[in-house]
Scaffold this motif. Structure first.
Motif, PDB file in Angstrom:
ATOM      1  N   ILE A 223       0.824  -1.222   0.000  1.00 19.32           N
ATOM      2  CA  ILE A 223       0.000   0.000   0.000  1.00 19.32           C
ATOM      3  C   ILE A 223       0.855   1.267   0.000  1.00 19.32           C
ATOM      4  N   GLY A 224       2.178   1.117  -0.096  1.00 24.60           N
ATOM      5  CA  GLY A 224       3.056   2.284  -0.228  1.00 24.60           C
ATOM      6  C   GLY A 224       3.252   3.019   1.086  1.00 24.60           C
ATOM      7  N   GLY A 225       3.735   4.251   0.980  1.00 27.44           N
ATOM      8  CA  GLY A 225       3.928   5.096   2.178  1.00 27.44           C
ATOM      9  C   GLY A 225       2.735   6.030   2.284  1.00 27.44           C
ATOM     10  N   GLY A 226       3.048   7.305   2.521  1.00 30.59           N
ATOM     11  CA  GLY A 226       1.959   8.286   2.525  1.00 30.59           C
ATOM     12  C   GLY A 226       1.050   8.204   3.728  1.00 30.59           C
ATOM     13  N   LEU A 227       1.518   7.583   4.843  1.00 28.06           N
ATOM     14  CA  LEU A 227       0.713   7.678   6.072  1.00 28.06           C
ATOM     15  C   LEU A 227       0.927   9.084   6.617  1.00 28.06           C
ATOM     16  N   PRO A 228      -0.146   9.790   6.931  1.00 28.80           N
ATOM     17  CA  PRO A 228       0.041  11.162   7.407  1.00 28.80           C
ATOM     18  C   PRO A 228       0.683  11.196   8.791  1.00 28.80           C
ATOM     19  N   MET A 229       1.172  12.332   9.191  1.00 28.44           N
ATOM     20  CA  MET A 229       1.628  12.540  10.569  1.00 28.44           C
ATOM     21  C   MET A 229       1.311  13.970  10.974  1.00 28.44           C
ATOM     22  N   ARG A 230       1.404  14.224  12.253  1.00 25.40           N
ATOM     23  CA  ARG A 230       0.948  15.511  12.796  1.00 25.40           C
ATOM     24  C   ARG A 230       2.130  16.299  13.367  1.00 25.40           C
ATOM     25  N   TYR A 231       2.321  17.502  12.865  1.00 24.88           N
ATOM     26  CA  TYR A 231       3.402  18.368  13.371  1.00 24.88           C
ATOM     27  C   TYR A 231       2.891  19.407  14.373  1.00 24.88           C
ATOM     28  N   VAL A 232       1.626  19.815  14.186  1.00 26.07           N
ATOM     29  CA  VAL A 232       1.060  20.854  15.065  1.00 26.07           C
ATOM     30  C   VAL A 232      -0.358  20.444  15.452  1.00 26.07           C
ATOM     31  N   ASP A 233      -0.869  21.067  16.494  1.00 25.11           N
ATOM     32  CA  ASP A 233      -2.232  20.796  16.939  1.00 25.11           C
ATOM     33  C   ASP A 233      -3.212  21.105  15.796  1.00 25.11           C
ATOM     34  N   PRO A 234      -4.172  20.210  15.522  1.00 21.58           N
ATOM     35  CA  PRO A 234      -5.058  20.415  14.363  1.00 21.58           C
ATOM     36  C   PRO A 234      -5.927  21.668  14.459  1.00 21.58           C
ATOM     37  N   ARG A 235      -6.304  22.067  15.708  1.00 19.84           N
ATOM     38  CA  ARG A 235      -7.117  23.301  15.817  1.00 19.84           C
ATOM     39  C   ARG A 235      -6.286  24.512  15.430  1.00 19.84           C
ATOM     40  N   LEU A 236      -5.053  24.494  15.877  1.00 17.21           N
ATOM     41  CA  LEU A 236      -4.138  25.590  15.547  1.00 17.21           C
ATOM     42  C   LEU A 236      -3.916  25.639  14.027  1.00 17.21           C
ATOM     43  N   TRP A 237      -3.815  24.457  13.452  1.00 15.00           N
ATOM     44  CA  TRP A 237      -3.590  24.359  12.005  1.00 15.00           C
ATOM     45  C   TRP A 237      -4.780  24.955  11.225  1.00 15.00           C
ATOM     46  N   ASP A 238      -5.998  24.603  11.670  1.00 20.41           N
ATOM     47  CA  ASP A 238      -7.196  25.147  10.993  1.00 20.41           C
ATOM     48  C   ASP A 238      -7.214  26.662  11.107  1.00 20.41           C
ATOM     49  N   GLU A 239      -6.886  27.127  12.310  1.00 17.15           N
ATOM     50  CA  GLU A 239      -6.867  28.591  12.537  1.00 17.15           C
ATOM     51  C   GLU A 239      -5.822  29.251  11.628  1.00 17.15           C
ATOM     52  N   PHE A 240      -4.672  28.604  11.550  1.00 11.07           N
ATOM     53  CA  PHE A 240      -3.611  29.127  10.684  1.00 11.07           C
ATOM     54  C   PHE A 240      -4.117  29.258   9.246  1.00 11.07           C
ATOM     55  N   LEU A 241      -4.768  28.218   8.754  1.00 12.10           N
ATOM     56  CA  LEU A 241      -5.228  28.241   7.357  1.00 12.10           C
ATOM     57  C   LEU A 241      -6.247  29.364   7.138  1.00 12.10           C
ATOM     58  N   GLN A 242      -7.067  29.605   8.170  1.00 12.80           N
ATOM     59  CA  GLN A 242      -8.064  30.691   8.034  1.00 12.80           C
ATOM     60  C   GLN A 242      -7.398  32.055   7.975  1.00 12.80           C
ATOM     61  N   HIS A 243      -6.312  32.216   8.729  1.00 11.73           N
ATOM     62  CA  HIS A 243      -5.688  33.540   8.826  1.00 11.73           C
ATOM     63  C   HIS A 243      -4.525  33.747   7.861  1.00 11.73           C
ATOM     64  N   ASN A 244      -4.143  32.695   7.182  1.00 14.47           N
ATOM     65  CA  ASN A 244      -2.943  32.772   6.352  1.00 14.47           C
ATOM     66  C   ASN A 244      -3.131  33.770   5.205  1.00 14.47           C
ATOM     67  N   GLU A 245      -2.154  34.635   5.007  1.00  9.31           N
ATOM     68  CA  GLU A 245      -2.260  35.606   3.913  1.00  9.31           C
ATOM     69  C   GLU A 245      -0.857  36.030   3.453  1.00  9.31           C
ATOM     70  N   PRO A 246      -0.756  36.556   2.240  1.00  9.91           N
ATOM     71  CA  PRO A 246       0.558  36.896   1.681  1.00  9.91           C
ATOM     72  C   PRO A 246       1.391  37.794   2.577  1.00  9.91           C
ATOM     73  N   ALA A 247       0.749  38.700   3.336  1.00  9.33           N
ATOM     74  CA  ALA A 247       1.519  39.631   4.168  1.00  9.33           C
ATOM     75  C   ALA A 247       2.299  38.902   5.258  1.00  9.33           C
ATOM     76  N   HIS A 248       1.973  37.634   5.499  1.00 11.41           N
ATOM     77  CA  HIS A 248       2.677  36.886   6.545  1.00 11.41           C
ATOM     78  C   HIS A 248       4.014  36.318   6.071  1.00 11.41           C
TER      79      HIS A 248
END
Ligand SMILES: Cc1ncc(COP(=O)(O)O)c(C=O)c1O
Length: 453
Positions: A236-261
Motif C-alpha cells: 500500500i506504499g507510504g503516505g501515512l500522514p503525521m501531525r506536526y502541530v495541533d489540528p485546531r491551531l492548524w485550521d486557525e492558521f489556514l483561516q488567517h494565512n495571507e501573503p503579508a505573513h
C-alpha cells in the motif's frame, strides 16, 4: 510600513525532544560548535518507538501487515540499523540505498525495491539478495527476468499498477499493460515469481489508499486464478500522514494565512502546504484497514478472508519526532522600522531544511535559544540562508519570536527527520554537508555519536 502579526504555529514535541531542548542546551551548543551549523540531531529511540506503535496499530486491525521503512525519507544510517534490530524491512530505490540497507544489517528478503525503471545494477543486486522488486512496466519486467536468468535465480516481483483515482500518474501500469505483465510473469515463471501488486498515490487520504488497496486485492485474486499461485501481497506504499502541530491551531492558521505573513513574493507563486495538522499516523492506519471496501466488509476483513497480506512503506511517519535541526544565527538585519520584520541569516542554507522542491515553506515555528539574556519583546523575523541566492529562505513566513534574535543564538527546527533535513542538501559554495549527531537519551544522561555505518 506594513503591520505584521505573525501567527504562532507551535510545533508538537515528543518528551525526549523536550528533555533535550529544554534540559540539555549546553550539550546542543557544544555539538553545534564542534560539528558545525546546521546540525541534524537524529533520535533512533523515537524511531524505534514509532515502529512499535505502528506495528501495534496494524495488529489491532487484524490484518497481516509487514512494515518496510522508506529509506529515502532520511539518509542516516542509524535508522536502518534500528529497522534491522526491530525486525522490519527497508524500502529502497537505488543501488546505494540497497547497499546501505544491507550494510546496516537488513536481510535482503526484507528489502523492497521501488522506483520507476530501475537500472540493471539495482536489478542485479536485488536478484542476488532475494529482494522484492516492484516492477513498473513490461519492459522493466523483461530486463529484470533477463538478469535473473543470467544469475540462475528466480526473482520475487510485485507489479506496480495505476489506481482508478490517479490514472494519469507516471508510475505503474494501466490495465492492458498490467494484464500483459501478468502473462509475462507466467511465461517467465522459471525466473520470475509474481507475489502481488503495488501502487503509488500522491496525497495522504486513508480512504483513497484503502480503495486503491482493494483494487490491488482484485488484481491478486485475478492473477491467482490465472496461475500465479503466490500472488497474495498488496503493497500500500507510504503516505501515512503525521501531525506536526495541533489540528485546531492548524485550521486557525489556514483561516488567517495571507501573503503579508511572508517575506517577499513567496505567496504570489501560490503556497500549498503539507497538512501539518493532519491525522496521527496510527489513526490513519486504522482508517485504511477499517475502511469498508465491499459493502460493510472492511479492507482488513476482506484481506483476511481472501488470504491477502499487506506491505506498508512509511518514511516520513516512522520518523515522526525522530530528529531536529539546529542552526546558528549568523547575522540579523533589523528592518522592523521599514518593513515591520527582521531577517535572521543562519549559518547554512535552506536546502538543509527543505520544502524547496515543493516550492513551499516548512511551517512549524522554530525555537529560539538565546546566547545572551534579552528582555522579552515581540520580534517578527524571517530566516534566511547564508548563500548568495535571493530565494534561499529557510523560513519565508514571519515568525513572532518572543524576544529579539541575536547573532550567536540558535534556532531549533523540530521534527525535521522525515524529508526536512537531507532530502535536497547541497554543497553549494563548496560548503560541507551538514553532519548528523545520533543522540540516545537512555535512562541517564544523553550519549551521542556521529552517524555512519
Ligand atoms: C514507493 C514509495 N514508498 C514509500 C514512500 C514513502 O512515503 P512517505 O514518506 O510519505 O511515507 C514513497 C514516497 O515517495 C514511495 O514513492
Amino acid at each position: 510600513m506594513s503591520e505584521v502579526h505573525p501567527f504562532a504555529l507551535t510545533a508538537l514535541r515528543h518528551p525526549t525532544v523536550s528533555t533535550l531542548v529544554d534540559g540539555h542546551r549546553a550539550l546542543l551548543a557544544e555539538l553545534l560548535d564542534g560539528l558545525g551549523s546546521p546540525l541534524h540531531v537524529v533520535l533512533p529511540e523515537v524511531f524505534e518507538e514509532n515502529i512499535a506503535v505502528l506495528r501495534q496499530a496494524f495488529a489491532e486491525t487484524g490484518a497481516d501487515v509487514e512494515i518496510l521503512f522508506a529509506k529515502k525519507a532520511n539518509k542516516a544510517d542509524c535508522f536502518v540499523r534500528s529497522a534491522a534490530a526491530a525486525g522490519i524491512g527497508v524500502d529502497v530505490a537505488s543501488a546505494a540505498e540497497l547497499v546501505k540497507a544491507l550494510a546496516g544489517g537488513v536481510p535482503g528478503h526484507r528489502i523492497g525495491i521501488s522506483g520507476p525503471e530501475k537500472d540493471d545494477t539495482l536489478h542485479s543486486l536485488g536478484v542476488q539478495h532475494d529482494c522484492l522488486v516492484a516492477v513498473d512496466s513490461v519492459s522493466e519486467l523483461r530486463r529484470l527476468a533477463a538478469t535473473a536468468r543470467v544469475a540462475h535465480r528466480q526473482v520475487r516481483v510485485l507489479l506496480r499498477a495505476r489506481t482508478g483515482s490517479q490514472p494519469g500518474s507516471r508510475f505503474g501500469m494501466a490495465a492492458a499493460e498490467r494484464d500483459a505483465a501478468v502473462d509475462q510473469c507466467l511465461e517467465l515463471i522459471e525466473h520470475v515469481s509474481l507475489r502481488g501488486f503495488s501502487f503509488h498515490l500522491n496525497g495522504y487520504s486513508p480512504e483513497e489508499r484503502a480503495a486503491a488497496a482493494n483494487e490491488m486485492i482484485g488484481y491478486c485474486l485475478d492473477a491467482k486464478r490465472r496461475g500465479a499461485q503466490a500472488a497474495d501481497l498488496v503493497n500500500i506504499g507510504g503516505g501515512l500522514p503525521m501531525r506536526y502541530v495541533d489540528p485546531r491551531l492548524w485550521d486557525e492558521f489556514l483561516q488567517h494565512n495571507e501573503p503579508a505573513h511572508y517575506h517577499g513574493t513567496k505567496t504570489s507563486r501560490g503556497l500549498h502546504f503539507y497538512p501539518y495538522g493532519g491525522l496521527p499516523t496510527t489513526q490513519a492506519a486504522h482508517m485504511i484497514m477499517n475502511h469498508p471496501v465491499d459493502g460493510d466488509e472492511s479492507l482488513s476483513a476482506k484481506a483476511v478472508r481472501t488470504g491477502i497480506r499487506f506491505i506498508v512503506e512509511p518514511g516520513r511517519s516512522l520518523l515522526d519526532q525522530a530528529g531536529f535541526t539546529v542552526f546558528r544565527v549568523q547575522q540579523v538585519e533589523d528592518r522592523r522600522d521599514t518593513d515591520g520584520y527582521a531577517i535572521a541569516t543562519v549559518a547554512g542554507n535552506s536546502l538543509s531544511l527543505c520544502e524547496q522542491w515543493f516550492n513551499t515553506d516548512y511551517l512549524p515555528d522554530p525555537i529560539l535559544l538565546s546566547a545572551q539574556s534579552v528582555a522579552d519583546e515581540e520580534f517578527p523575523a524571517c530566516v534566511a540562508g547564508s548563500t548568495c541566492l535571493e530565494n534561499d529562505m529557510v523560513t519565508w513566513r514571519k515568525i513572532g519570536f518572543a524576544r529579539p534574535v541575536r547573532p550567536g543564538d540558535h534556532l531549533v527546527y523540530l521534527n525535521t527527520a522525515g524529508y526536512h533535513s537531507d532530502f535536497l542538501e547541497s554543497r553549494f559554495h563548496d560548503t560541507a554537508l551538514p553532519l548528523k549527531a545520533v543522540l540516545r537519551l537512555g535512562h541517564g544522561s544523553p550519549r551521542w555519536r556521529l552517524d555512519g555505518i
